[in-house]
Design a protein around this motif. Sequence first.
Motif, PDB file in Angstrom:
ATOM      1  N   GLN A 244      14.291  31.275 123.799  1.00  0.00           N
ATOM      2  CA  GLN A 244      15.631  31.482 123.258  1.00  0.00           C
ATOM      3  C   GLN A 244      16.532  32.218 124.250  1.00  0.00           C
ATOM      4  O   GLN A 244      17.714  31.902 124.385  1.00  0.00           O
ATOM      5  CB  GLN A 244      15.543  32.264 121.947  1.00  0.00           C
ATOM      6  CG  GLN A 244      14.921  31.495 120.806  1.00  0.00           C
ATOM      7  CD  GLN A 244      15.698  30.220 120.492  1.00  0.00           C
ATOM      8  OE1 GLN A 244      16.929  30.225 120.348  1.00  0.00           O
ATOM      9  NE2 GLN A 244      14.977  29.108 120.400  1.00  0.00           N
ATOM     10  N   GLY A 245      15.962  33.171 124.982  1.00  0.00           N
ATOM     11  CA  GLY A 245      16.756  33.907 125.957  1.00  0.00           C
ATOM     12  C   GLY A 245      17.243  33.026 127.090  1.00  0.00           C
ATOM     13  O   GLY A 245      18.418  33.080 127.472  1.00  0.00           O
ATOM     14  N   ALA A 246      16.350  32.167 127.632  1.00  0.00           N
ATOM     15  CA  ALA A 246      16.731  31.274 128.717  1.00  0.00           C
ATOM     16  C   ALA A 246      17.737  30.228 128.251  1.00  0.00           C
ATOM     17  O   ALA A 246      18.697  29.905 128.964  1.00  0.00           O
ATOM     18  CB  ALA A 246      15.488  30.599 129.303  1.00  0.00           C
ATOM     19  N   ILE A 247      17.542  29.703 127.041  1.00  0.00           N
ATOM     20  CA  ILE A 247      18.474  28.706 126.508  1.00  0.00           C
ATOM     21  C   ILE A 247      19.865  29.305 126.360  1.00  0.00           C
ATOM     22  O   ILE A 247      20.876  28.664 126.685  1.00  0.00           O
ATOM     23  CB  ILE A 247      17.962  28.166 125.153  1.00  0.00           C
ATOM     24  CG1 ILE A 247      16.725  27.292 125.368  1.00  0.00           C
ATOM     25  CG2 ILE A 247      19.052  27.376 124.434  1.00  0.00           C
ATOM     26  CD1 ILE A 247      16.052  26.842 124.090  1.00  0.00           C
ATOM     27  N   ALA A 248      19.939  30.548 125.896  1.00  0.00           N
ATOM     28  CA  ALA A 248      21.245  31.206 125.753  1.00  0.00           C
ATOM     29  C   ALA A 248      21.932  31.356 127.103  1.00  0.00           C
ATOM     30  O   ALA A 248      23.153  31.121 127.225  1.00  0.00           O
ATOM     31  CB  ALA A 248      21.061  32.571 125.096  1.00  0.00           C
ATOM     32  N   LYS A 249      21.180  31.706 128.133  1.00  0.00           N
ATOM     33  CA  LYS A 249      21.771  31.863 129.470  1.00  0.00           C
ATOM     34  C   LYS A 249      22.183  30.508 130.059  1.00  0.00           C
ATOM     35  O   LYS A 249      23.237  30.400 130.691  1.00  0.00           O
ATOM     36  CB  LYS A 249      20.783  32.572 130.395  1.00  0.00           C
ATOM     37  CG  LYS A 249      20.619  34.054 130.091  1.00  0.00           C
ATOM     38  CD  LYS A 249      19.664  34.748 131.029  1.00  0.00           C
ATOM     39  CE  LYS A 249      18.232  34.428 130.724  1.00  0.00           C
ATOM     40  NZ  LYS A 249      17.275  35.244 131.497  1.00  0.00           N
ATOM     41  N   LEU A 250      21.373  29.482 129.823  1.00  0.00           N
ATOM     42  CA  LEU A 250      21.716  28.145 130.312  1.00  0.00           C
ATOM     43  C   LEU A 250      22.947  27.593 129.594  1.00  0.00           C
ATOM     44  O   LEU A 250      23.783  26.904 130.195  1.00  0.00           O
ATOM     45  CB  LEU A 250      20.527  27.197 130.134  1.00  0.00           C
ATOM     46  CG  LEU A 250      19.352  27.426 131.098  1.00  0.00           C
ATOM     47  CD1 LEU A 250      18.124  26.648 130.634  1.00  0.00           C
ATOM     48  CD2 LEU A 250      19.737  27.010 132.520  1.00  0.00           C
ATOM     49  N   ARG A 251      23.067  27.881 128.298  1.00  0.00           N
ATOM     50  CA  ARG A 251      24.258  27.459 127.550  1.00  0.00           C
ATOM     51  C   ARG A 251      25.518  28.129 128.114  1.00  0.00           C
ATOM     52  O   ARG A 251      26.562  27.493 128.278  1.00  0.00           O
ATOM     53  CB  ARG A 251      24.112  27.811 126.068  1.00  0.00           C
ATOM     54  CG  ARG A 251      23.218  26.891 125.279  1.00  0.00           C
ATOM     55  CD  ARG A 251      23.182  27.301 123.813  1.00  0.00           C
ATOM     56  NE  ARG A 251      22.317  26.455 123.026  1.00  0.00           N
ATOM     57  CZ  ARG A 251      22.684  25.296 122.476  1.00  0.00           C
ATOM     58  NH1 ARG A 251      23.931  24.862 122.636  1.00  0.00           N
ATOM     59  NH2 ARG A 251      21.831  24.592 121.770  1.00  0.00           N
ATOM     60  N   GLN A 252      25.410  29.412 128.415  1.00  0.00           N
ATOM     61  CA  GLN A 252      26.550  30.138 128.965  1.00  0.00           C
ATOM     62  C   GLN A 252      26.912  29.594 130.340  1.00  0.00           C
ATOM     63  O   GLN A 252      28.098  29.466 130.680  1.00  0.00           O
ATOM     64  CB  GLN A 252      26.222  31.634 129.061  1.00  0.00           C
ATOM     65  CG  GLN A 252      27.420  32.529 129.333  1.00  0.00           C
ATOM     66  CD  GLN A 252      28.444  32.510 128.214  1.00  0.00           C
ATOM     67  OE1 GLN A 252      28.092  32.315 127.053  1.00  0.00           O
ATOM     68  NE2 GLN A 252      29.708  32.693 128.557  1.00  0.00           N
ATOM     69  N   ALA A 253      25.900  29.273 131.142  1.00  0.00           N
ATOM     70  CA  ALA A 253      26.148  28.702 132.460  1.00  0.00           C
ATOM     71  C   ALA A 253      26.836  27.341 132.339  1.00  0.00           C
ATOM     72  O   ALA A 253      27.803  27.041 133.059  1.00  0.00           O
ATOM     73  CB  ALA A 253      24.838  28.565 133.227  1.00  0.00           C
TER      74      ALA A 253
END
Length: 343
Positions: A244-253
């Motif tokens: 979930q943490g990586a997905i949130a960062k990838l979404r923001q990117a």
Amino acid sequence: MTTLFTNAYSTTAPLDSVGRQQDKNADGPAQIGSMTGIGAGTGFPNATVLAQTWNTNLAQEMGRTVGQQALANGFSGWYAPAVNLHRSPLDGRNYEYYAEDPILSGMMCGNVVQGANEAGVYTFTKHFVANDGESGIYRDSVYTWMTEQTLRETYLEPFRMIVEQYDAPGLMSSYNRIGATWAGGSKALMSSILRDEWGFQGAVITDYCDHHQYMNGDHVLDAGGNLWMSGFIPGTLAQDTSSQGAIAKLRQAAKGTLYMQMHVRSVNRSYVQRTGDTSMARPDFNTPGWSNWRQSLLLLDAVFLLFMALSIRGLVIDHRLRKARRGAKGLKAEPVAGPESVR
């Protein structure tokens, strides 16, 4: 989203979930495509010459023209302009930079960026930040030390201007370190200053990643970067991209990349409506994959250069081995005097 983030060399990958198509990007500080000669536009006088005119209208016109030529050659993005400073006359890339003065640099570069925006082409203004001493190939992991006051008043100032005053949609991070931290992996730069203080909403791409261990994709993502130019061989992330943490960062990117792409199209539409100049309307086109002959030729160029480099390396090694063998043959043992030779 992972592919969009990790595979950002010369293209920005498609994002099927939102209907985003692949884009092509080109280098060249004073000429779109000048690094390869493939799909190249007009070669303009370099940034230093442009700055000597003190003519911001001319700078804006150059940005519009380069943008139009980029689109005519199938490019949606431009790895330029560059707003580092002439800190030393020995800087190997001074020809890309406008001046030693941050205000003049920010004004001239900002107008080039505005012109490209009006054409509907996004720019990656580089190199964020303090890439002011590059010479030859010595650029990776250079330590740059200065006070925060110097950093803000001198080296960050032109970048602040193009973000806050000239609507820059994209930036490119630099190779060097600021203190002990690589600029592209610095959360203080990528997030705290750029986004929280200046309100930047676009995308930050890394420079070409020579070494994945140093210009690390995980550091980029964690710091708030958007695109990792990981090179011909796409990089991989160490973190679990399904978490979930990586997905949130990838979404923001991905959000910053999509904003950059759509924002310049919105600016182009407003410019055409305001001026009535329909010739400036951004054309719609699809960017094919590697079947495109220009990209295939670019790959052949890269392979040729690689073979040339390996051949030169082989010649150097062969020369050293021959020299070592000649030296070994020349070392002959001196005869030792025996009893019979002593008179």
